[in-house]
Design a protein around this motif. Sequence first.
Motif, mmCIF file in Angstrom:
data_model
loop_
_atom_site.group_PDB
_atom_site.id
_atom_site.type_symbol
_atom_site.label_atom_id
_atom_site.label_comp_id
_atom_site.label_asym_id
_atom_site.label_seq_id
_atom_site.Cartn_x
_atom_site.Cartn_y
_atom_site.Cartn_z
ATOM 1 N N THR A 59 19.082 7.930 -17.246
ATOM 2 C CA THR A 59 20.221 7.571 -18.089
ATOM 3 C C THR A 59 20.516 8.731 -19.031
ATOM 4 O OG1 THR A 59 19.542 5.246 -18.011
ATOM 5 C CG2 THR A 59 21.119 5.880 -19.722
ATOM 6 N N HIS A 60 19.460 9.305 -19.582
ATOM 7 C CA HIS A 60 19.564 10.492 -20.444
ATOM 8 C C HIS A 60 20.271 11.615 -19.697
ATOM 9 C CE1 HIS A 60 18.099 14.281 -22.212
ATOM 10 N NE2 HIS A 60 17.933 13.615 -23.347
ATOM 11 N N ALA A 61 19.884 11.837 -18.434
ATOM 12 C CA ALA A 61 20.491 12.902 -17.642
ATOM 13 C C ALA A 61 21.976 12.652 -17.396
ATOM 14 C CB ALA A 61 19.751 13.044 -16.313
ATOM 15 N N LEU A 62 22.342 11.385 -17.235
ATOM 16 C CA LEU A 62 23.741 11.044 -16.941
ATOM 17 C C LEU A 62 24.654 11.243 -18.145
ATOM 18 C CD1 LEU A 62 23.272 7.801 -14.802
ATOM 19 C CD2 LEU A 62 24.158 9.991 -13.994
ATOM 20 N N VAL A 63 24.169 10.922 -19.344
ATOM 21 C CA VAL A 63 25.047 10.979 -20.526
ATOM 22 C C VAL A 63 24.890 12.268 -21.321
ATOM 23 C CG1 VAL A 63 25.059 8.472 -20.712
ATOM 24 C CG2 VAL A 63 23.395 9.784 -22.046
ATOM 25 N N GLY A 64 23.816 13.013 -21.100
ATOM 26 C CA GLY A 64 23.589 14.234 -21.860
ATOM 27 C C GLY A 64 22.781 13.994 -23.126
ATOM 28 N N GLU A 65 22.116 15.026 -23.594
ATOM 29 C CA GLU A 65 21.185 14.883 -24.713
ATOM 30 C C GLU A 65 21.860 14.467 -26.012
ATOM 31 O OE1 GLU A 65 17.510 17.292 -26.881
ATOM 32 O OE2 GLU A 65 18.678 18.251 -25.293
ATOM 33 N N ASP A 66 22.979 15.086 -26.355
ATOM 34 C CA ASP A 66 23.631 14.788 -27.634
ATOM 35 C C ASP A 66 24.067 13.325 -27.704
ATOM 36 O OD1 ASP A 66 23.246 17.366 -28.467
ATOM 37 O OD2 ASP A 66 25.292 18.033 -28.009
ATOM 38 N N PHE A 67 24.713 12.856 -26.655
ATOM 39 C CA PHE A 67 25.176 11.468 -26.657
ATOM 40 C C PHE A 67 23.991 10.515 -26.648
ATOM 41 C CE2 PHE A 67 26.712 7.542 -24.683
ATOM 42 C CZ PHE A 67 27.866 7.307 -25.422
ATOM 43 N N ASN A 164 26.182 1.024 -6.997
ATOM 44 C CA ASN A 164 25.222 1.530 -6.024
ATOM 45 C C ASN A 164 24.137 2.354 -6.734
ATOM 46 O OD1 ASN A 164 23.923 2.165 -3.684
ATOM 47 N ND2 ASN A 164 25.670 3.165 -2.700
ATOM 48 N N ILE A 165 23.344 1.666 -7.550
ATOM 49 C CA ILE A 165 22.357 2.333 -8.401
ATOM 50 C C ILE A 165 21.228 2.951 -7.587
ATOM 51 C CG2 ILE A 165 20.672 1.977 -10.249
ATOM 52 C CD1 ILE A 165 23.660 1.955 -11.073
ATOM 53 N N SER A 166 20.814 2.310 -6.513
ATOM 54 C CA SER A 166 19.725 2.872 -5.713
ATOM 55 C C SER A 166 20.107 4.237 -5.142
ATOM 56 C CB SER A 166 19.324 1.919 -4.593
ATOM 57 O OG SER A 166 20.424 1.628 -3.749
ATOM 58 N N HIS A 167 21.361 4.374 -4.718
ATOM 59 C CA HIS A 167 21.810 5.668 -4.183
ATOM 60 C C HIS A 167 21.943 6.695 -5.306
ATOM 61 C CE1 HIS A 167 23.566 8.311 -1.179
ATOM 62 N NE2 HIS A 167 24.529 8.610 -2.035
ATOM 63 N N LEU A 168 22.475 6.281 -6.443
ATOM 64 C CA LEU A 168 22.594 7.185 -7.590
ATOM 65 C C LEU A 168 21.212 7.649 -8.037
ATOM 66 C CD1 LEU A 168 24.234 8.562 -9.812
ATOM 67 C CD2 LEU A 168 24.171 6.405 -11.096
ATOM 68 N N TYR A 169 20.261 6.730 -8.080
ATOM 69 C CA TYR A 169 18.884 7.074 -8.471
ATOM 70 C C TYR A 169 18.293 8.089 -7.503
ATOM 71 C CZ TYR A 169 13.899 6.404 -9.452
ATOM 72 O OH TYR A 169 12.571 6.594 -9.754
ATOM 73 N N LYS A 170 18.533 7.896 -6.212
ATOM 74 C CA LYS A 170 18.021 8.827 -5.208
ATOM 75 C C LYS A 170 18.591 10.220 -5.430
ATOM 76 C CE LYS A 170 17.755 9.575 -0.200
ATOM 77 N NZ LYS A 170 18.127 9.039 1.142
ATOM 78 N N MET A 171 19.873 10.303 -5.750
ATOM 79 C CA MET A 171 20.489 11.614 -6.008
ATOM 80 C C MET A 171 19.877 12.273 -7.232
ATOM 81 S SD MET A 171 24.552 11.448 -5.063
ATOM 82 C CE MET A 171 24.987 10.175 -6.255
ATOM 83 N N LEU A 172 19.597 11.475 -8.263
ATOM 84 C CA LEU A 172 19.055 12.030 -9.496
ATOM 85 C C LEU A 172 17.628 12.537 -9.317
ATOM 86 C CD1 LEU A 172 20.441 9.400 -12.017
ATOM 87 C CD2 LEU A 172 21.037 11.829 -11.970
ATOM 88 N N ILE A 173 16.798 11.775 -8.603
ATOM 89 C CA ILE A 173 15.398 12.202 -8.458
ATOM 90 C C ILE A 173 15.245 13.360 -7.482
ATOM 91 C CG2 ILE A 173 14.495 9.926 -9.069
ATOM 92 C CD1 ILE A 173 13.916 9.429 -6.132
ATOM 93 N N THR A 174 16.217 13.529 -6.595
ATOM 94 C CA THR A 174 16.166 14.656 -5.654
ATOM 95 C C THR A 174 17.047 15.813 -6.106
ATOM 96 O OG1 THR A 174 17.930 13.659 -4.315
ATOM 97 C CG2 THR A 174 15.650 13.148 -3.702
ATOM 98 N N ASP A 175 17.695 15.633 -7.269
ATOM 99 C CA ASP A 175 18.566 16.668 -7.821
ATOM 100 C C ASP A 175 19.609 17.115 -6.795
ATOM 101 O OD1 ASP A 175 19.523 18.327 -9.816
ATOM 102 O OD2 ASP A 175 18.214 19.994 -9.286
#
Length: 251
Positions: A59-67, A164-175
Amino acid sequence: MKLNQLQSQFSESLFYQHDEITKVIKETESVSPLQRLQVYRNSFIMGVTEALAITYQYTHALVGEDFFNSVSRAFILNNPPVENNIMTYGFGFDQYLKSLPQLSEMPYICEMARFEWLLEQTSNTALDEATFDVSQLALVPENELAKIKFQIPTQIALFESEQNISHLYKMLITDSVEETDLNKACYVALNKQPDFRIEIIALQQSEFLLLQQINEGKALGQITPQDLHQQLPILLEKKLLNGFTLNQENL
């Protein structure tokens, strides 16, 4: 002042409820009691924010550190920790994100936070290592089959979302980034492994609905619609069931 009163005042002061604690904070030539209190406040908020960032790293990665830091500060001040164990803190963060107008057109943000909280809770669940002895099913009389209550291992949690959170999660963990439609329902089971990894098992809607009703404690004769029974072999194959009992209630 008694110790518990001092602790209570200090805790309340950390959350900007009042500044009474400054009366007992030692003043120096360079730092006033209020300035010292602000240092405590900033340090505390920073520490809790870091704990949230660990739990909600994607979630942090999606919104960015400042937000993330900004909304975390507001969340912490409105929902202060009530336990000494900061690692258990963060329940309701997804609902707080959902309430923010800035994220109203990005529902996948709060859904990712909800998913990550479930991941965290699943990782802390005790393992149930019992295995399903399918041969025992053959011993159940035919007139008793409707009374079967299947059991789900304690380390399994269920998650469904219109995103489609499972697919989004897969993209995030595999960068990795790929074009995808996030406005697509997903159904998954989270299964904690002996090495503490969380296995994410994709499910069809029918499989999920059956597993959900089993998780609610329904016997076979209570599960609707009846054709969901066809998914039982798949649940067994995916090792999502680990036993059964016979329901003693009248169906």
